[in-house]
Scaffold this active site. Sequence first.
Site, PDB file in Angstrom:
ATOM      1  N   CYS B  67      31.588  30.443  68.222  1.00 36.92           N
ATOM      2  CA  CYS B  67      31.896  30.092  69.612  1.00 36.92           C
ATOM      3  C   CYS B  67      30.645  29.780  70.440  1.00 36.92           C
ATOM      4  O   CYS B  67      29.515  29.902  69.978  1.00 36.92           O
ATOM      5  CB  CYS B  67      32.660  31.231  70.266  1.00 36.92           C
ATOM      6  SG  CYS B  67      31.668  32.730  70.457  1.00 36.92           S
ATOM      7  N   ALA B  70      28.066  32.541  70.848  1.00 40.13           N
ATOM      8  CA  ALA B  70      27.189  32.623  69.671  1.00 40.13           C
ATOM      9  C   ALA B  70      26.084  31.576  69.756  1.00 40.13           C
ATOM     10  O   ALA B  70      24.932  31.856  69.430  1.00 40.13           O
ATOM     11  CB  ALA B  70      27.997  32.438  68.386  1.00 40.13           C
ATOM     12  N   ARG B 101      21.350  37.712  63.035  1.00 39.41           N
ATOM     13  CA  ARG B 101      20.591  36.498  62.684  1.00 39.41           C
ATOM     14  C   ARG B 101      19.163  36.974  62.480  1.00 39.41           C
ATOM     15  O   ARG B 101      18.643  37.745  63.251  1.00 39.41           O
ATOM     16  CB  ARG B 101      20.660  35.460  63.803  1.00 39.41           C
ATOM     17  CG  ARG B 101      21.833  34.510  63.634  1.00 39.41           C
ATOM     18  CD  ARG B 101      21.944  33.587  64.803  1.00 39.41           C
ATOM     19  NE  ARG B 101      20.897  32.582  64.832  1.00 39.41           N
ATOM     20  CZ  ARG B 101      20.928  31.445  64.140  1.00 39.41           C
ATOM     21  NH1 ARG B 101      21.935  31.170  63.379  1.00 39.41           N
ATOM     22  NH2 ARG B 101      19.945  30.577  64.228  1.00 39.41           N
ATOM     23  N   HIS B 201      24.749  25.967  72.926  1.00 40.52           N
ATOM     24  CA  HIS B 201      23.388  25.407  72.909  1.00 40.52           C
ATOM     25  C   HIS B 201      23.120  24.670  74.213  1.00 40.52           C
ATOM     26  O   HIS B 201      22.091  24.850  74.846  1.00 40.52           O
ATOM     27  CB  HIS B 201      23.215  24.410  71.758  1.00 40.52           C
ATOM     28  CG  HIS B 201      23.475  24.976  70.403  1.00 40.52           C
ATOM     29  ND1 HIS B 201      23.978  24.209  69.378  1.00 40.52           N
ATOM     30  CD2 HIS B 201      23.301  26.222  69.893  1.00 40.52           C
ATOM     31  CE1 HIS B 201      24.094  24.965  68.290  1.00 40.52           C
ATOM     32  NE2 HIS B 201      23.700  26.193  68.580  1.00 40.52           N
TER      33      HIS B 201
END
Lengths: 458, 550
Positions: B67, B70, B101, B201
């Site tokens: 999503c 994230a 991550r 992003h």
Amino acid sequence: MLLRHTPETLADRSALTVNPAKTCQPVGAMYAALGIHNCLPHSHGAQGCCAYHRSALTRHYKDPIMATTSSFTEGASVFGGQANLLEAINNIFTIYGPDIVAVHTTCLSEVIGDDLGQIINKALADGKIPKGKRVIHTNTPSFKGSHVTGFANMTQSMVHYLAENTGKGTGQINIIPGFVEPSDMAEIKRISSLMGVKSILFPDTSEVVNGPLDGRFHMYPKGGATVDQIRSAGDSAFTVSLGSNASLPAAKLLDTKCGIRFKDMELPIGISATDAFVDALRKAAGVSVPDSIMVERGQVVDVLTDNHQYFYGKKVALVGDPDQLVSLTQFLTDMDMKILYVVTGTPAGAKFEESIRGFTGPDTIIKHGLGADLFYFHQLVKNNRPDLIFGNTYAKYIARDEDIPLIRIGFPIYDRVGHQYFPVVGYRGAMRMMEKILNALLDRQDRDAPEQNFELIM
Amino acid sequence: MPTKNNTAVDEAALANEVKELILKKYPAKEARKRAKQIIVNKVEGDQVPEIMANTRTIPGILTMRGCAYAGCKGVVLGPTRDILQITHGPIGCGFYTWGTRRNQTMPKTPESANFMTYAMSTDMQEEEIIFGGEKKLKKAIEEAIDLFHPKAISIFSTCPVGLIGDDVHAVAREMEEKYPEVNIFGFSCEGYKGVSQSAGHHIANNKLFTDVVGQSEMQKEGKYRFNILGEYNIGGDAFEIERIIDLCGMTRHSTFSGNSEYDEFASAHTVDLNVVMCHRSINYLAEMMEKKYGIPWFKISFIGAGATAKSLRKIAAYFGAPELMERVEKVIAEEIYHVEAVRQEVRARCEGKTAMLFVGGSRAHHYQELFTEIGMKTLSAGYEFAHRDDYEGRKVIPNIVVDADSRNIEELTVEADPARYRPRKTEEELAQLTKREGIGFNDYVGMMSEMKKGDLIIDDLNHHEAEVLMEKYKPDIFCAGVKEKYVIQKGGIPLKQLHSYDYSGPYAGFRGAINFYREIDRMVNSNVFRFIKAPWQKNPELTGSYACNR
């Protein structure tokens, strides 16, 4: 230092959670749903949740974790997710052909207020659910409780949707094993079968999330409680419910809905809790305890006696999920260890505190729910140093910074293997826990001993 | 032996067959949509087929996607060690981005701030859902400042925040007034925004651009100063890149955002060049910084020894100093010497083997180069959430239609900064660099033009499609993520995680190439899959003994 910003001085926090000792409901529901044979768990929300929950379970089990999602977009988030779920149900049955789809929700669909029961009925009316197939659901709002609550909710929904009292008593015993590992579920079944008890276990993730590698991917592995088994839970003679946070809601509903009496018990971790479990099974099924189990029990007592000097008086700190913590506390106090702290992020209720207190006495610090996080736990550890920490993988940062050995138990364990395959429940599990504890303590003694005191025989 | 052309025809025929097989299983509506996201590659000059990408996920299809939260918190901001990051929402989102991550980080001193081992959350309860969570968020910020004394705090919105109407930006402004020494900013990265991580992003880029970049005029000492955009230091990639850049005598001012610090972001506008690794996650910032400050950008890749050498040469050529170009060549020659020895050895064992790559938004392209270096062929590739420009090249951007699902992702209007805009090169110089050195400013050619004719390109690959690919192509290695890893391996095919690197790395740069060659060699030539069948399954004839002899 990895956690260099964690101060020794405790300060009140009412709003900021740092390094939680819990996660959210849906991952528990997904795990429970994997304990139904031929079931595809479905996450009704935005797809990020489903990706995270699958990843978390995958990292924990190093095995495939399959689940679908309604993949909400902004439009669905405003106008409701009915169209998404209807399309998903159609696609799931067409493409992936499960026998049953077990839907859980996320904070998104809960805030919107999607009525899942109504959507599933519409899917049924629209012919989107093929004949003989099932769609069940549970509500798992992430802003209530924890992953344990999610597990409890999905397990309760299995009863709600599937269990039936047909009036034909089967004489079998239901066992609701709680949020434990597939290895533990298998061990519980092994004990029951050694005792000659006719039992069914649900949910049952053994041979689902710890399956073999045989050169073919099996979308629906061999394991899991079948829909028929769960349906027949309504005809059983008795229910043994293990771990009140994870299993009690299902046991209660089975009583209300189908009239099956139940016994609410601790997870059978350690000698006393296993004794209680075996005793309860014996009485419920009217069987006697076989010699093979007496041998296992005797071996555990033997190892405890042989090594008591290493356990006695050792200080331990525990962080994890409530049901495991209650049993572990009893087990460790049985071994004459001293419990300094017991912390869980799950709001576990007064009963949790009472049970623990009953084993430990007044000095142990017990905290659960809001404010009970790994940051707080670490501060406690800094204030009075234990000899051992019990916790999940995230506790390794504390273990390293404070140079205290960590016994990994609970969820998630991302950095070791074994929990999938070797139980911690039952006498065999107690033996394994003791071995882990001894290894940690003796490795540390070997590492720290001055050369002149380095022992060959221990 | 088929000729080269015939092979391409055969591959295209197989690809078409596989595509048909995939689509056959879908309901009609879904089949129509997926048909546009599954493309048999066909490169003619710089022309490639059109692919449909960055569209909504089909519900129930078993996608790999995540999503917007994230993409924003997990990917772009997550790797920065000294921005204190608070997830505003129930506990899950903050929990799942906690250390998962592998963004490594190396604080400059043991005392430097490093919040990356901490997961902070407002842990919203039902009460906040009903009455609003702004009060708790403010309190959480106060507690965070008291405990951690950060320079900057970022707030990440999760699904319910948008729905209940909490205004994280107003909270950020209010708290900034109370704590003027702390830069506090919020992200509206609710999980349902857009259709994937990609929206996150974009949201992250916008806020970094408006609230962080340009806040400080600090300039790092050193010549040839540039930023690396879109490198997240998974498994130490950025450390290796930093090592090489130091050897070359260039100055990495900031990396967005592997092994990064707030101050480096705040002064990122002072450099002379931006180079872009992961185009998808950070191209917005590159574009905006060029418009506002006059900093040119071009695409590079440090994945693969060849790509690393090429990228270093491009950067050196941009600065144009003969001593730099000489030093870069010297570094390349020394490093390649070590790489070559391993490459030749590994290539002998891997030549001709086949790979498939389905990874986020850039690695599916970058890593093909590493496979080529050891003689392996890519048969099929795709992204989870890239856009058409990542597949087809940036030249298609004017033709991309933003659909209803992504329309609400804010597109900032950027103008030149009246005081600080400074073109680093003249138009003429840029044109010359393009002509002479082949530097494509503001450009990215995309994945498809660098793949073979007949390769199968699949956007937003799902489980069903992965199963068909495995069965029909039987690749020697499959590259994807953790959710796919054990699915594929149960089928007897090794899966290389190209998100987490299976907890090894680095894979970037020269040493990274060596690590990767050895890792792939291990995986495609290992003993382990020989054990799948038990001896008695390989020799199924029945054995027995006469009952009278027992």
